[in-house]
Design a protein around this motif. Structure first.
Motif, PDB file in Angstrom:
ATOM      1  N   HIS A  23       9.069  44.161  75.622  1.00 34.38           N
ATOM      2  CA  HIS A  23      10.018  43.896  77.044  1.00 34.38           C
ATOM      3  C   HIS A  23      10.032  42.379  77.429  1.00 34.38           C
ATOM      4  O   HIS A  23      10.314  42.091  78.402  1.00 34.38           O
ATOM      5  CB  HIS A  23       9.344  44.575  77.990  1.00 34.38           C
ATOM      6  CG  HIS A  23       9.418  46.084  78.011  1.00 34.38           C
ATOM      7  ND1 HIS A  23       8.786  46.877  78.594  1.00 34.38           N
ATOM      8  CD2 HIS A  23      10.024  47.090  76.977  1.00 34.38           C
ATOM      9  CE1 HIS A  23       9.108  48.078  78.273  1.00 34.38           C
ATOM     10  NE2 HIS A  23       9.825  48.066  77.159  1.00 34.38           N
ATOM     11  N   CYS A  28      13.478  50.887  76.335  1.00 31.79           N
ATOM     12  CA  CYS A  28      13.696  50.250  75.148  1.00 31.79           C
ATOM     13  C   CYS A  28      13.478  51.292  73.829  1.00 31.79           C
ATOM     14  O   CYS A  28      12.896  52.051  73.927  1.00 31.79           O
ATOM     15  CB  CYS A  28      13.180  48.660  75.073  1.00 31.79           C
ATOM     16  SG  CYS A  28      11.421  48.790  74.140  1.00 31.79           S
ATOM     17  N   CYS A  82       4.559  48.683  76.828  1.00 29.77           N
ATOM     18  CA  CYS A  82       5.247  48.353  75.402  1.00 29.77           C
ATOM     19  C   CYS A  82       5.413  47.057  75.176  1.00 29.77           C
ATOM     20  O   CYS A  82       5.431  45.979  76.073  1.00 29.77           O
ATOM     21  CB  CYS A  82       6.884  48.940  75.839  1.00 29.77           C
ATOM     22  SG  CYS A  82       7.994  48.518  74.537  1.00 29.77           S
ATOM     23  N   GLU A 122      11.573  50.805  71.382  1.00 29.18           N
ATOM     24  CA  GLU A 122       9.997  51.088  71.188  1.00 29.18           C
ATOM     25  C   GLU A 122       9.194  52.060  72.090  1.00 29.18           C
ATOM     26  O   GLU A 122       8.464  52.632  71.789  1.00 29.18           O
ATOM     27  CB  GLU A 122       9.121  49.597  71.143  1.00 29.18           C
ATOM     28  CG  GLU A 122       8.004  49.706  70.691  1.00 29.18           C
ATOM     29  CD  GLU A 122       7.081  48.467  70.574  1.00 29.18           C
ATOM     30  OE1 GLU A 122       7.740  47.552  70.348  1.00 29.18           O
ATOM     31  OE2 GLU A 122       5.818  48.313  70.673  1.00 29.18           O
ATOM     32  N   CYS A 123       9.786  51.851  73.336  1.00 23.94           N
ATOM     33  CA  CYS A 123       9.282  52.897  74.234  1.00 23.94           C
ATOM     34  C   CYS A 123       9.612  54.451  73.912  1.00 23.94           C
ATOM     35  O   CYS A 123       8.827  55.530  74.294  1.00 23.94           O
ATOM     36  CB  CYS A 123       9.935  52.776  75.588  1.00 23.94           C
ATOM     37  SG  CYS A 123       9.728  51.210  76.617  1.00 23.94           S
TER      38      CYS A 123
HETATM   39 ZN   LIG Z   1       9.780  49.353  75.526  1.00 21.91          ZN
END
Ligand SMILES: [Zn+2]
Ligand SMILES: [Zn+2]
Length: 402
Positions: A267, A179, A264, A181-182
């Motif tokens: 998710h 994602c 993270c 944010e990852c």
């Molecule tokens: Zn993520």
């Protein structure tokens, strides 16, 4: 009449194209199914330089249903990078003018526009409605918010970013992919942190960075984004877990791979969203809470699981004791508001991000405490969760897209 003129008149009538179908050239691509594009539901966030090019492409491609969200009004400096805007549109909402222009390009497109802050004012139900979300954003906070909404509602999203002649495109596919944010680095988090004062309040004087961009770089990047959307809608392989990076000075491009971060925080995916015949404008907190407690048990709570959604219920002055009711997100409240307007003393914000039945404001509606129409809230007791969408707001938000 000389022979060259005869030849010319022959050429004119030689191969007329009487094909009445505007999409006939697409159909020459052997895997292309125009019906998939006609039925597609696409949420476009941002109607600036990138958004204009994205929307133009969607209209030319014959996408049938498009929702456009943007906060800004058109100004003169937009006209050099925005094919959908004209000088007479100055001062009008970008989303509204973009909606009108794309319908002019492709009259069969159903379009709805929304002017507001995508982080705080756009209900998660719009993400649940969409088959794919395409973004032309210029800040990380909005991307994080889009990312969480897409994960919650299991909707793929395509991010694009441009600066000078360079750009990047990424495709994020929940629930198992990497994602946004990852992919964020320490530096990205520092940039977000620099925009906030202590305690998560907004800085009084925020430098709003104006990104140097051109219509040519937005056209390159939006082109790749929409091409990825076409492939996604056809079930073809896309840039999932990867990024397409384009250097406009050298015309070099390359693909980078990302790793999923197991810790993270973005998710969470909502399985089985229940569509309630309720509206945020008329449902009181106490009424939905009573329903939730009847179903899950008395300890059940309602959570507002939105990005950065810490709501200030009120300010209490430590000096004169006066309090002021606010119902405003912490991140939209500036640090100067901490000062008491009566005695200059400092005030303490009382915040919440869920309700359990002990609150003094249970007579309020969900709208009155800042929940946007067509949003999704979470009823929770321990590990037991029910996801509730305010579906009675659908017509109000989605209009002709219902
Ligand atoms: Zn993520
Ligand atoms: Zn005071």
């Amino acid at each position: 009449m000389d022979s060259s003129e005869t030849n010319r008149s022959f050429r004119i009538t030689d191969a007329p194209d009487h094909d009445g179908d505007r999409f006939s050239r697409f159909k020459l691509i052997n895997w292309w199914e125009q019906e998939r594009l006609r039925k597609a539901k696409i949420l476009v966030i941002g109607a600036g330089a990138l958004g204009n090019e994205i929307l133009k492409n969607l209209a030319l491609l014959g996408v049938g249903n498009v929702f456009i969200a943007d906060l800004d009004l058109i100004e003169n400096s937009n006209l050099s990078r925005s094919v959908l805007f004209r000088e007479k549109d100055n001062g009008l909402p970008k989303a509204e003018v973009a909606a009108r222009s794309v319908q002019d390009l492709y009259p069969e497109m159903h379009v709805q526009w929304f002017r507001g802050d995508v982080i705080y004012d756009l209900g998660s139900g719009v993400f649940e409605w969409a088959d794919v979300v395409i973004c032309g954003l210029d800040n990380r906070e909005a991307r994080l918010s889009v990312n969480r909404n897409c994960w919650k509602t299991n909707t793929p999203w395509i991010d694009g970013a441009i600066e000078q002649l360079n750009g990047i495109v990424r495709v994020f596919v929940p629930p198992d992919g990497v994602c946004y944010e990852c992919t964020m680095s320490e530096m990205d988090w520092q940039i977000i942190g620099a925009r906030q004062a202590c305690g998560g309040l907004a800085r009084d004087e925020m430098l709003t960075g104006k990104t140097p961009t051109t219509p040519t770089s937005s056209s390159v990047i939006a082109g790749i984004q929409c091409q990825e959307a076409v492939k996604l809608l056809h079930g073809l392989e896309v840039l999932q877990n990867r990024a397409f990076v384009f250097n406009g000075l050298t015309h070099d491009s390359y693909v980078v791979h990302y790793q999923k971060k197991e810790d993270c925080l973005s998710h969470e995916t909502y399985h089985l969203i229940r569509k309630m015949p309720r509206s945020v404008f008329t449902t009181k907190l106490k009424d939905l809470l009573a329903e939730v407690k009847a179903e899950l048990g008395v300890e059940a709570v309602i959570e507002f699981n939105r990005y950065n959604f810490e709501i200030i219920e009120k300010f209490e002055c430590t000096l004169c004791g006066r309090s002021e009711t606010l119902f405003k997100p912490m991140a939209k409240t500036s640090e100067s508001e901490i000062r008491c307007p009566h005695c200059e003393g400092s005030r303490i914000p009382k915040t919440f991000h869920s309700i359990n039945g002990m609150e003094s404001f249970l007579e309020c509606t969900f709208s009155e405490i800042g929940i946007p129409p067509f949003d999704i809230v979470v009823a929770r007791k321990g590990m037991n969760q029910v996801f509730l969408q305010f579906d009675a707001d659908k017509t109000f938000v989605m209009g002709s897209l219902c």
